[in-house]
Design a protein around this motif. Structure first.
Motif, PDB file in Angstrom:
ATOM      1  N   THR A  40       0.832  -1.205   0.000  1.00  0.00           N
ATOM      2  CA  THR A  40       0.000   0.000   0.000  1.00  0.00           C
ATOM      3  C   THR A  40       0.866   1.256   0.000  1.00  0.00           C
ATOM      4  OG1 THR A  40      -0.108   0.266   2.410  1.00  0.00           O
ATOM      5  CG2 THR A  40      -1.764  -1.189   1.389  1.00  0.00           C
ATOM      6  N   ALA A  41       0.247   2.366  -0.397  1.00  0.00           N
ATOM      7  CA  ALA A  41       0.931   3.657  -0.338  1.00  0.00           C
ATOM      8  C   ALA A  41       1.293   4.003   1.109  1.00  0.00           C
ATOM      9  CB  ALA A  41       0.061   4.742  -0.956  1.00  0.00           C
ATOM     10  N   GLY A  42       0.442   3.618   2.049  1.00  0.00           N
ATOM     11  CA  GLY A  42       0.725   3.864   3.461  1.00  0.00           C
ATOM     12  C   GLY A  42       1.979   3.149   3.930  1.00  0.00           C
ATOM     13  N   ASP A  43       2.191   1.909   3.447  1.00  0.00           N
ATOM     14  CA  ASP A  43       3.400   1.168   3.809  1.00  0.00           C
ATOM     15  C   ASP A  43       4.642   1.837   3.216  1.00  0.00           C
ATOM     16  OD1 ASP A  43       1.863  -0.687   5.184  1.00  0.00           O
ATOM     17  OD2 ASP A  43       1.875  -2.162   3.556  1.00  0.00           O
ATOM     18  N   CYS A  44       4.511   2.328   1.984  1.00  0.00           N
ATOM     19  CA  CYS A  44       5.623   3.029   1.330  1.00  0.00           C
ATOM     20  C   CYS A  44       5.930   4.319   2.082  1.00  0.00           C
ATOM     21  CB  CYS A  44       5.256   3.296  -0.128  1.00  0.00           C
ATOM     22  SG  CYS A  44       6.613   3.885  -1.163  1.00  0.00           S
ATOM     23  N   GLN A  45       4.903   5.036   2.477  1.00  0.00           N
ATOM     24  CA  GLN A  45       5.085   6.274   3.228  1.00  0.00           C
ATOM     25  C   GLN A  45       5.791   6.000   4.548  1.00  0.00           C
ATOM     26  OE1 GLN A  45       1.867   9.111   3.343  1.00  0.00           O
ATOM     27  NE2 GLN A  45       2.280   9.528   5.491  1.00  0.00           N
ATOM     28  N   THR A  46       5.428   4.924   5.219  1.00  0.00           N
ATOM     29  CA  THR A  46       6.088   4.566   6.476  1.00  0.00           C
ATOM     30  C   THR A  46       7.573   4.334   6.252  1.00  0.00           C
ATOM     31  OG1 THR A  46       4.070   3.643   7.418  1.00  0.00           O
ATOM     32  CG2 THR A  46       6.153   2.880   8.354  1.00  0.00           C
ATOM     33  N   LYS A  47       7.931   3.640   5.172  1.00  0.00           N
ATOM     34  CA  LYS A  47       9.350   3.424   4.844  1.00  0.00           C
ATOM     35  C   LYS A  47      10.053   4.767   4.662  1.00  0.00           C
ATOM     36  CE  LYS A  47       9.838  -1.088   4.556  1.00  0.00           C
ATOM     37  NZ  LYS A  47      10.680  -1.799   5.523  1.00  0.00           N
ATOM     38  N   CYS A  48       9.393   5.693   3.980  1.00  0.00           N
ATOM     39  CA  CYS A  48       9.966   7.015   3.755  1.00  0.00           C
ATOM     40  C   CYS A  48      10.151   7.747   5.081  1.00  0.00           C
ATOM     41  CB  CYS A  48       9.077   7.809   2.803  1.00  0.00           C
ATOM     42  SG  CYS A  48       9.766   9.408   2.284  1.00  0.00           S
ATOM     43  N   GLU A  49       9.140   7.722   5.920  1.00  0.00           N
ATOM     44  CA  GLU A  49       9.225   8.411   7.210  1.00  0.00           C
ATOM     45  C   GLU A  49      10.328   7.839   8.089  1.00  0.00           C
ATOM     46  OE1 GLU A  49       5.186   7.996   8.555  1.00  0.00           O
ATOM     47  OE2 GLU A  49       4.604   9.900   7.660  1.00  0.00           O
ATOM     48  N   GLU A  50      10.647   6.568   7.915  1.00  0.00           N
ATOM     49  CA  GLU A  50      11.684   5.904   8.710  1.00  0.00           C
ATOM     50  C   GLU A  50      13.087   6.065   8.117  1.00  0.00           C
ATOM     51  OE1 GLU A  50       8.819   2.305  10.402  1.00  0.00           O
ATOM     52  OE2 GLU A  50      10.192   1.888   8.761  1.00  0.00           O
ATOM     53  N   THR A  51      13.182   6.652   6.927  1.00  0.00           N
ATOM     54  CA  THR A  51      14.456   6.750   6.216  1.00  0.00           C
ATOM     55  C   THR A  51      14.974   8.189   6.238  1.00  0.00           C
ATOM     56  OG1 THR A  51      13.807   4.921   4.765  1.00  0.00           O
ATOM     57  CG2 THR A  51      15.618   6.323   4.009  1.00  0.00           C
ATOM     58  N   HIS A  52      16.147   8.375   6.809  1.00  0.00           N
ATOM     59  CA  HIS A  52      16.763   9.705   6.891  1.00  0.00           C
ATOM     60  C   HIS A  52      16.911  10.298   5.493  1.00  0.00           C
ATOM     61  CE1 HIS A  52      19.224  12.993   8.274  1.00  0.00           C
ATOM     62  NE2 HIS A  52      20.118  12.687   7.359  1.00  0.00           N
ATOM     63  N   ARG A  55      12.151  12.597   1.336  1.00  0.00           N
ATOM     64  CA  ARG A  55      11.200  13.705   1.233  1.00  0.00           C
ATOM     65  C   ARG A  55      10.003  13.352   0.361  1.00  0.00           C
ATOM     66  NH1 ARG A  55      13.493  14.701   5.010  1.00  0.00           N
ATOM     67  NH2 ARG A  55      15.092  16.258   5.388  1.00  0.00           N
ATOM     68  N   ALA A  56      10.101  12.209  -0.351  1.00  0.00           N
ATOM     69  CA  ALA A  56       9.030  11.826  -1.265  1.00  0.00           C
ATOM     70  C   ALA A  56       9.173  10.347  -1.605  1.00  0.00           C
ATOM     71  CB  ALA A  56       9.108  12.651  -2.544  1.00  0.00           C
ATOM     72  N   TYR A  57       8.117   9.796  -2.186  1.00  0.00           N
ATOM     73  CA  TYR A  57       8.202   8.432  -2.684  1.00  0.00           C
ATOM     74  C   TYR A  57       7.290   8.263  -3.880  1.00  0.00           C
ATOM     75  CZ  TYR A  57       3.807   7.461  -0.253  1.00  0.00           C
ATOM     76  OH  TYR A  57       2.507   7.491   0.180  1.00  0.00           O
ATOM     77  N   VAL A  58       7.613   7.244  -4.675  1.00  0.00           N
ATOM     78  CA  VAL A  58       6.795   6.857  -5.820  1.00  0.00           C
ATOM     79  C   VAL A  58       6.496   5.380  -5.661  1.00  0.00           C
ATOM     80  CG1 VAL A  58       6.702   6.604  -8.324  1.00  0.00           C
ATOM     81  CG2 VAL A  58       7.806   8.613  -7.322  1.00  0.00           C
ATOM     82  N   LEU A  59       5.209   5.033  -5.718  1.00  0.00           N
ATOM     83  CA  LEU A  59       4.793   3.639  -5.629  1.00  0.00           C
ATOM     84  C   LEU A  59       4.382   3.178  -7.017  1.00  0.00           C
ATOM     85  CD1 LEU A  59       4.235   1.200  -3.800  1.00  0.00           C
ATOM     86  CD2 LEU A  59       1.914   2.087  -3.488  1.00  0.00           C
TER      87      LEU A  59
END
Length: 87
Positions: A40-52, A55-59
């Motif tokens: 899910t996009a939410g899972d991808c966002q969580t990975k982004c939030e956990e990664t120093h 600032r953005a992601y593409v799923l």
């Protein structure tokens, strides 16, 4: 109130409400990291939030591409881009 995630460097990630979603858009920038089997996009966002530095992601399908820059956005079918302060 969602205040986001506190990252290891002490900086707070953007709260969920601050993320801008762009369907059928991609970000042409090198990947900071790539994860497969993201459902899910939410899972991808969580990975982004956990990664120093993320600032953005593409799923794309089930592949999550983390980006250190939030743009520029470009048209691309069947992908979702989300970013904080999209360019």
């Amino acid at each position: 109130m969602n205040r986001g995630v506190l990252l290891a460097d002490g900086c707070a990630a953007a709260p969920l409400a601050a993320w801008q979603s762009h369907d059928n858009k991609t970000i042409h920038a090198p990947d900071l990291a790539t994860y497969s089997d993201i459902s899910t996009a939410g899972d991808c966002q969580t990975k982004c939030e956990e990664t120093h530095g993320c600032r953005a992601y593409v799923l794309t399908g089930t592949t999550c591409h983390l980006k250190s820059v939030a743009g520029p956005l470009a048209d691309h079918q069947d992908v979702t881009a989300r970013c904080t302060q999209c360019l």
